[in-house]
Write a protein that holds these residues in place. Sequence first.
Motif, PDB file in Angstrom:
ATOM      1  N   SER A 179       0.821  -1.211   0.000  1.00  9.24           N
ATOM      2  CA  SER A 179       0.000   0.000   0.000  1.00  9.24           C
ATOM      3  C   SER A 179       0.850   1.254   0.000  1.00  9.24           C
ATOM      4  CB  SER A 179      -0.922   0.018   1.223  1.00  9.24           C
ATOM      5  OG  SER A 179      -0.164   0.035   2.422  1.00  9.24           O
ATOM      6  N   VAL A 180       2.033   1.184   0.622  1.00  5.12           N
ATOM      7  CA  VAL A 180       2.865   2.377   0.684  1.00  5.12           C
ATOM      8  C   VAL A 180       3.325   2.800  -0.706  1.00  5.12           C
ATOM      9  CG1 VAL A 180       3.607   1.885   3.034  1.00  5.12           C
ATOM     10  CG2 VAL A 180       5.003   1.083   1.132  1.00  5.12           C
ATOM     11  N   LEU A 181       3.511   1.836  -1.604  1.00  7.62           N
ATOM     12  CA  LEU A 181       3.902   2.160  -2.976  1.00  7.62           C
ATOM     13  C   LEU A 181       2.719   2.678  -3.784  1.00  7.62           C
ATOM     14  CD1 LEU A 181       6.204  -0.904  -3.678  1.00  7.62           C
ATOM     15  CD2 LEU A 181       6.933   1.475  -3.599  1.00  7.62           C
ATOM     16  N   MET A 182       1.540   2.188  -3.484  1.00  5.83           N
ATOM     17  CA  MET A 182       0.341   2.549  -4.239  1.00  5.83           C
ATOM     18  C   MET A 182       0.075   4.048  -4.192  1.00  5.83           C
ATOM     19  SD  MET A 182      -3.521   1.260  -3.365  1.00  5.83           S
ATOM     20  CE  MET A 182      -3.515   2.080  -1.771  1.00  5.83           C
ATOM     21  N   TYR A 183       0.305   4.667  -3.034  1.00  6.64           N
ATOM     22  CA  TYR A 183      -0.057   6.065  -2.856  1.00  6.64           C
ATOM     23  C   TYR A 183       0.815   7.021  -3.662  1.00  6.64           C
ATOM     24  CZ  TYR A 183      -3.140   4.707   0.947  1.00  6.64           C
ATOM     25  OH  TYR A 183      -4.150   4.133   1.686  1.00  6.64           O
ATOM     26  N   ALA A 184       1.992   6.591  -4.080  1.00 10.68           N
ATOM     27  CA  ALA A 184       2.912   7.490  -4.769  1.00 10.68           C
ATOM     28  C   ALA A 184       2.458   7.837  -6.176  1.00 10.68           C
ATOM     29  CB  ALA A 184       4.315   6.870  -4.812  1.00 10.68           C
ATOM     30  N   GLY A 185       1.616   7.028  -6.785  1.00  5.36           N
ATOM     31  CA  GLY A 185       1.217   7.266  -8.166  1.00  5.36           C
ATOM     32  C   GLY A 185       0.293   8.451  -8.347  1.00  5.36           C
TER      33      GLY A 185
END
Length: 548
Positions: free
Chosen positions: A386-392
């Motif tokens: 989830s932490v990577l998902m928010y960067a987009g």
Amino acid sequence: MAVVDTKASSGTGSGNKLRRDIGLIGLLWASVGSIIGSGWLYGAKNAVVVAGPAAVISWGIGAVAIVLLALVHAELGGMFPVAGGTARYPHYTFGGLAGMSFGWFSWLQAATVAPIEVEAMIGYSSHFGKFFQDLQNTNGTLTATGFVVAALLMAVFVAVNFLGVRVLAHTNSAATWWKIFIPLLAIFVLAFTHFHASNFTSHGFMPFGAKGVLGAISTSGIIFALLGFEQAIQLSGESKNPKRDIPRAVLGSVAIGAVIYTLLQVVYIGAIPGASIVKGWANLDYAGISGPFAGLATVIGLGWLAWVLYADAVISPGGTGLIYTTSTSRISYGLSKNGYAPELFQRTDDRGVPWFGLLISFVTGVICFLPFPSWQQLVSFITSASVLMYAGAPLAFGALRVRKPDMHRPYRLPAGEVIAPLSFVVASLVIYWSGWDTLWRLGLAIVFGYLLLGGYAWYATAKQLPTAPRLAFKAAQWLPAYLIGLGVISYLGGFGDSAQKIIPLWVDIAIVTVFSLAIYYWARAVALPAEEIDRNIADVEVVDEGGH
């Protein structure tokens, strides 16, 4: 006017249709139910041990950081009220490679949360008798009976989803009312029966200084507790009035979550018996502290509240697992719409339910229950995708502001040109704070995702399928630099047991900030031109603001 899926309008009959049956409360509660999970039972204790009573400041800073991300998502959610939105924004602005990557991050996180919550339900239930204690082995894995029970619970999540989005919304709303009521009950009871204001100053309000305040944000789970607001966006393709409701649900859920978590921190500090902090907040101790609020309730003579809290620790994960099962199927629907997965994921039944995506979410859940300790550990790390998902989203936001400045925005974020890069910095810091031990495992999951989704994209291109995605390597040239760069900083930084701890605290935050800003402006500069963005959103159409 609002932009929605061409095939997502209201209606009955099977095909590729999602039904727009969710109102504001349903969307709001989808996000609130994700933010207020069983984690509220632990966050206050973890934060006060690191920061002392100044943990209330930590929650405030964490809330501001998450609000930055939520504001960006609110504008994008209003512009593109489509199923699985977080998996699709980067696709629109950076093409197939970036879209595939962030889509995989979104699906991977959502698909593993539900089974993790099921195991949490089973773990917490051990307080209620021997039968429940026998569902797990001593190493935390499931027994044969536990595996059957877990599979049945996953089946219940899927079955509720099959009843249609309207029934789902009502069921989730009922569960979320409970999930909100119990912490509010705890706040009220502790505030008016066992509150000692002297606890805030007896050992100093900020005993560990500013370092403790900031350390609590990253190490005690404050940021992670407040994440989850995007659930309304994942369901926005089924919103009755997306123009009005998506921004309200996203921002409202963060506000509700931040207020409840902060009040919980305040009453927890005030209710601690003086004898439990004789040696200072870093050495906080009392009987039953492993279940902080329930143990505290028992110590101060509120046994009835302790049992209510134990019951909530079973019910709350159930509500979270239910909505993440929904989210998984909507993200796979979005991935299919973008051409990264077979069209079968878009097929819906007579109730407008993407049935194949639900079945895959069930199979994924059952696989996650496999009784191997190392596998269980891997699954728990994957949820941190989830932490990577928010960067987009901030990157897509910035690109759209430059490439499509005149595009209709039902909600236009004031000072977006400043808030978007700041929110990307926040997203990168959240990724960094998750630690090297998490990130290197996520790296393996990313490689697997590229093989899986990339393999299908190659097949679709080779077969010249009309759904084959345009990978647009030039527009995504910043992506490998971002992923590898964050990995290197994490490896050299101080978060995670196996991190090298070469870069000291504060210096690492400065490095991540500068690095993130460089990536943000690089990505914005090489984003797809306006005409290609228009092609990527050609599967949506303008309809009336009610979404019909």
